[in-house]
Design a protein around this motif. Structure first.
Motif, PDB file in Angstrom:
ATOM      1  N   VAL A  68      32.604  17.884  56.786  1.00 53.58           N
ATOM      2  CA  VAL A  68      33.721  17.053  57.228  1.00 53.58           C
ATOM      3  C   VAL A  68      34.163  17.546  58.598  1.00 53.58           C
ATOM      4  O   VAL A  68      34.572  18.706  58.743  1.00 53.58           O
ATOM      5  N   GLU A  69      34.060  16.706  59.611  1.00 58.42           N
ATOM      6  CA  GLU A  69      34.531  17.059  60.949  1.00 58.42           C
ATOM      7  C   GLU A  69      35.986  16.625  61.075  1.00 58.42           C
ATOM      8  O   GLU A  69      36.304  15.444  60.939  1.00 58.42           O
ATOM      9  N   THR A  70      36.865  17.585  61.354  1.00 56.52           N
ATOM     10  CA  THR A  70      38.305  17.308  61.303  1.00 56.52           C
ATOM     11  C   THR A  70      38.963  17.133  62.663  1.00 56.52           C
ATOM     12  O   THR A  70      40.020  16.518  62.762  1.00 56.52           O
ATOM     13  N   GLY A  71      38.408  17.714  63.712  1.00 57.77           N
ATOM     14  CA  GLY A  71      38.996  17.613  65.037  1.00 57.77           C
ATOM     15  C   GLY A  71      39.914  18.749  65.426  1.00 57.77           C
ATOM     16  O   GLY A  71      40.278  18.872  66.596  1.00 57.77           O
ATOM     17  N   ALA A  72      40.282  19.615  64.481  1.00 58.79           N
ATOM     18  CA  ALA A  72      41.180  20.732  64.804  1.00 58.79           C
ATOM     19  C   ALA A  72      41.160  21.741  63.666  1.00 58.79           C
ATOM     20  O   ALA A  72      40.981  21.379  62.498  1.00 58.79           O
ATOM     21  N   HIS A  73      41.367  23.014  64.009  1.00 58.45           N
ATOM     22  CA  HIS A  73      41.400  24.052  62.969  1.00 58.45           C
ATOM     23  C   HIS A  73      42.491  23.779  61.945  1.00 58.45           C
ATOM     24  O   HIS A  73      42.275  23.963  60.740  1.00 58.45           O
ATOM     25  N   ARG A  74      43.647  23.357  62.416  1.00 58.44           N
ATOM     26  CA  ARG A  74      44.739  23.095  61.473  1.00 58.44           C
ATOM     27  C   ARG A  74      44.351  22.005  60.480  1.00 58.44           C
ATOM     28  O   ARG A  74      44.632  22.110  59.283  1.00 58.44           O
ATOM     29  N   ARG A  75      43.682  20.980  60.972  1.00 58.71           N
ATOM     30  CA  ARG A  75      43.272  19.902  60.072  1.00 58.71           C
ATOM     31  C   ARG A  75      42.165  20.366  59.126  1.00 58.71           C
ATOM     32  O   ARG A  75      42.047  19.850  58.009  1.00 58.71           O
ATOM     33  N   SER A  76      41.352  21.330  59.560  1.00 58.15           N
ATOM     34  CA  SER A  76      40.363  21.905  58.642  1.00 58.15           C
ATOM     35  C   SER A  76      41.052  22.643  57.509  1.00 58.15           C
ATOM     36  O   SER A  76      40.645  22.554  56.344  1.00 58.15           O
ATOM     37  N   ILE A  77      42.116  23.388  57.849  1.00 55.44           N
ATOM     38  CA  ILE A  77      42.900  24.074  56.816  1.00 55.44           C
ATOM     39  C   ILE A  77      43.494  23.060  55.847  1.00 55.44           C
ATOM     40  O   ILE A  77      43.446  23.235  54.621  1.00 55.44           O
ATOM     41  N   GLU A  78      44.040  21.972  56.380  1.00 55.43           N
ATOM     42  CA  GLU A  78      44.632  20.935  55.530  1.00 55.43           C
ATOM     43  C   GLU A  78      43.583  20.293  54.631  1.00 55.43           C
ATOM     44  O   GLU A  78      43.860  19.963  53.471  1.00 55.43           O
ATOM     45  N   ALA A  79      42.347  20.128  55.164  1.00 55.25           N
ATOM     46  CA  ALA A  79      41.272  19.559  54.352  1.00 55.25           C
ATOM     47  C   ALA A  79      40.926  20.473  53.187  1.00 55.25           C
ATOM     48  O   ALA A  79      40.688  20.005  52.061  1.00 55.25           O
TER      49      ALA A  79
END
Length: 265
Positions: free
Chosen positions: A144-155
């Motif tokens: 899953v490509e999220t666009g940001a580290h924070r969004r990766s954490i949220e994922a």
């Protein structure tokens, strides 16, 4: 001239305070046209290539993938964060606390989140770590490509992914400002160290102005009277680096490709 420090902007006000001090130091060193305020560009790739770029902070992987033709490396900050040694840093591998998985090998067939394909911390370092474990070019079940580290954490926290590699400085800054965001995470490993995010200037910058940039940054981070401003960003020092110091990023890429793992999969 334009300037930015976009990569660790968890607290933009703290970044602006740091810039206010650094800008004054740059002017004292004789640099002309020092901007009073930072730019916060949406298109970093274009911004970094601007011929009037005075200073910015990039990522080591884009640097070795072609950005180096447009910029000069000033050096890298040293950060007081778990996973940092001198100007080196790592990515921390995080998952949810409720998953009974304890190391990267346990995540075979699971879903990984990453910020972008041109990220050293979220992609290139993780790809090199996983490469010896892959079979026929695959290890994870999905990406899953999220666009940001924070969004990766949220994922990861939201169940859309099971693991992500997060820049250790970003993680430490988020943990400081919003501890509730990382409260549900657990650490299950780390990538190999890489040189920290490069501070860069335009390729048109003269040797004299490159030296002024380095001296001004050193003045800023070494001044005891300014310690609180640096500490707010976890900045503990600065090291002069050159493009050659980022060969480790290239080596990680090449290692994964040679192992038959050209893409995180």
């Amino acid at each position: 001239m334009i300037a930015s420090l976009p990569m660790y902007g968890v607290d933009p006000a703290a970044v602006e305070r740091f810039w206010g001090v650094l800008a004054a130091k740059l002017a004292e060193r004789g640099l002309a046209d020092v901007p009073a305020q930072l730019a916060w560009p949406d298109d970093l790739a274009a911004h970094w290539r601007a011929p009037d770029l005075l200073i910015s902070q990039a990522c080591g992987y884009p640097l070795v993938q072609g950005l180096s033709h447009h910029v000069r490396v000033v050096g890298a900050f040293c950060y007081a964060a778990e996973g940092c040694t001198g100007s080196d840093y790592r990515s921390r591998l995080v998952t949810r606390k409720d998953l009974a998985l304890d190391g990267i090998a346990d995540f075979r067939g699971r879903t990984v989140a990453f910020n972008s394909r041109d990220s050293q911390s979220g992609y290139n370092g993780l790809r090199a770590l996983v490469a010896p474990l892959q079979t026929d070019g695959r290890f994870f079940g999905a990406t899953v490509e999220t666009g940001a580290h924070r969004r990766s954490i949220e994922a990861v926290l939201g169940g859309a992914a099971d693991i992500a590699a997060i820049d250790c400085v970003t993680l430490a800054l988020i943990a400081r400002s919003e501890p509730e965001i990382v409260a549900g995470l657990k650490d299950v490993g780390a990538t190999a160290p890489a040189p920290g995010l490069p501070v860069i200037t335009s390729a048109t910058t003269s040797d004299a102005d490159l030296e002024r940039l380095r001296q001004a940054i050193e003045d800023t981070v070494a001044d005891p009277a300014l310690a609180a401003i640096s500490e707010a960003l976890l900045i503990a020092g600065f090291e002069r680096l050159d493009l050659a110091d980022y060969a480790r990023c290239t080596a990680m890429r090449d290692f994964a490709i040679e192992r038959g793992y050209p893409e995180l999969a």
